[in-house]
Design an enzyme around this catalytic site. Structure first.
Site, PDB file in Angstrom:
ATOM      1  N   GLU A 170       0.921  -1.314   0.549  1.00  0.00           N
ATOM      2  CA  GLU A 170       0.225  -0.375  -0.028  1.00  0.00           C
ATOM      3  C   GLU A 170       0.627   1.409   0.055  1.00  0.00           C
ATOM      4  OE1 GLU A 170      -4.330  -0.284   2.139  1.00  0.00           O
ATOM      5  OE2 GLU A 170      -2.028  -1.097   3.980  1.00  0.00           O
TER       6      GLU A 170
ATOM      7  N   GLU B  36      -4.495  -9.304   3.453  1.00  0.00           N
ATOM      8  CA  GLU B  36      -5.117  -9.368   4.046  1.00  0.00           C
ATOM      9  C   GLU B  36      -6.506 -10.272   5.257  1.00  0.00           C
ATOM     10  OE1 GLU B  36      -2.902  -4.861   3.537  1.00  0.00           O
ATOM     11  OE2 GLU B  36      -3.267  -6.942   2.257  1.00  0.00           O
TER      12      GLU B  36
END
Length: 322
Positions: free
Chosen positions: A172, A192
């Site tokens: 990210e 995730e």
């Protein structure tokens, strides 16, 4: 531009006004909908030839390069014991560094890299998170999202040099950069969902904007990890390079790219980034209005006059960032 506009703040306001005007015009025609969102040579070896040195124990090393690399700033993640995992302290240091960089007119390009061999960033520090109360977790994720967004909104070009693994929050972070360069051996993924959570620092928004909605969903749903070659083939990164013995091939490629940016007009670079970032979030008509507002800010500058004069005299321009 600092003298004329007090930075890019006023220009951003003018861009929003231009976008609003274009949106009103667009909405007056059937079938049109506008949406405006806020925001928007010889290489030095790794760890050498830096303009300013940092202490070894610092988790984030900030270096201003000298000589032919002057204007390039390198932010190096340096949590070797935790695979550069993002914790409260590192996020605080990153936010402080970015805050200083965004107002420094001498900064031309920022490179994000790792000082730890074989790793870019393993994501959030799960050991620290395990000790947090649920309310603290929410606050931590919000801080991570805000810090990475601050990085994305830096007014100068940013490059992520991925020489090792970039997972979860690490990817990210890289997605928030304008350009990503990776070694072919690097591993990248938003993993995730394996932990029964979702990317929370911009991954669900920036990945689809980078590689397309369907493929982004596939990678997030499967928590798949890709190497540098596959990342290049799907558009996740701009350049892939074979890793070298020093383990800094991506950094060296990023540095070469940054050097390509240095000769260009400083104001033009900042305004071009603003125009692209704002324009990509709206329809074409509004985007063209944004471009017009941004272009207008480059007309009266000394840099533009110097650029034209240098072209006429057949010499390299000597920009001062005005």
């Amino acid at each position: 531009m600092a003298a004329a506009l007090g930075g890019l703040g006023l220009l951003q306001g003018r861009v929003r006004l231009a976008a609003a005007a274009a949106a009103t015009s667009s909405l007056s025609r059937p079938g049109r909908r506008a949406l405006v969102r806020g925001g928007a040579a010889t290489l030095p070896a790794a760890g050498r030839s830096y303009g300013s040195e940092a202490k070894e124990e610092e988790e984030l090393r900030v270096r201003y390069l000298d000589d032919e690399h002057k204007g390039i700033v390198v932010l190096g993640l340096n949590r070797s014991h935790a695979k550069n995992a993002l914790n409260k302290n590192l996020l605080k240091m990153m936010s402080k560094a970015v805050d200083a960089l965004k107002s420094d007119k001498k900064v031309r390009t920022v490179i994000f890299r790792s000082e730890v061999p074989g790793i870019f960033c393993a994501g959030a520090d799960l050991k620290e998170r395990a000790k947090m109360h649920s309310s603290e977790v929410s606050s931590f994720v919000s801080k991570a999202r805000a810090t990475i967004n601050e990085m994305a909104n830096l007014p100068v070009p940013t490059i992520a040099a991925i020489d090792g693994t970039a997972l979860g929050g690490g990817l990210e972070l890289a997605l928030a950069c304008d350009i990503r360069v990776a070694a072919s051996s690097a591993k990248m993924g938003l993993v995730e969902t394996k932990l029964a959570i979702i990317p929370g620092a911009g991954g669900t928004q920036r990945l689809p904007r980078t590689i397309g909605v369907s493929l982004a969903k596939e990678l997030i749903f499967s928590a798949r990890i890709v190497d540098g070659e596959e990342a290049k083939s799907i558009g996740l990164i701009s350049h892939v390079v074979e890793q070298n013995e020093a383990g800094d091939a991506a950094y060296r490629r990023a540095l070469a790219l940054a050097r390509e940016f240095l000769p260009q007009g400083p104001l033009a670079m900042r305004v071009a980034k603003l125009a692209i970032n704002q324009g990509m979030e709206v329809d074409l008509v509004t985007g063209l209005a944004i471009e017009e507002a941004c272009y207008a800010q480059t007309i009266p500058t000394k840099d533009r006059i110097e650029g034209l004069l240098a072209f006429k005299e057949k010499r390299p321009p000597r920009y001062k960032g005005e």
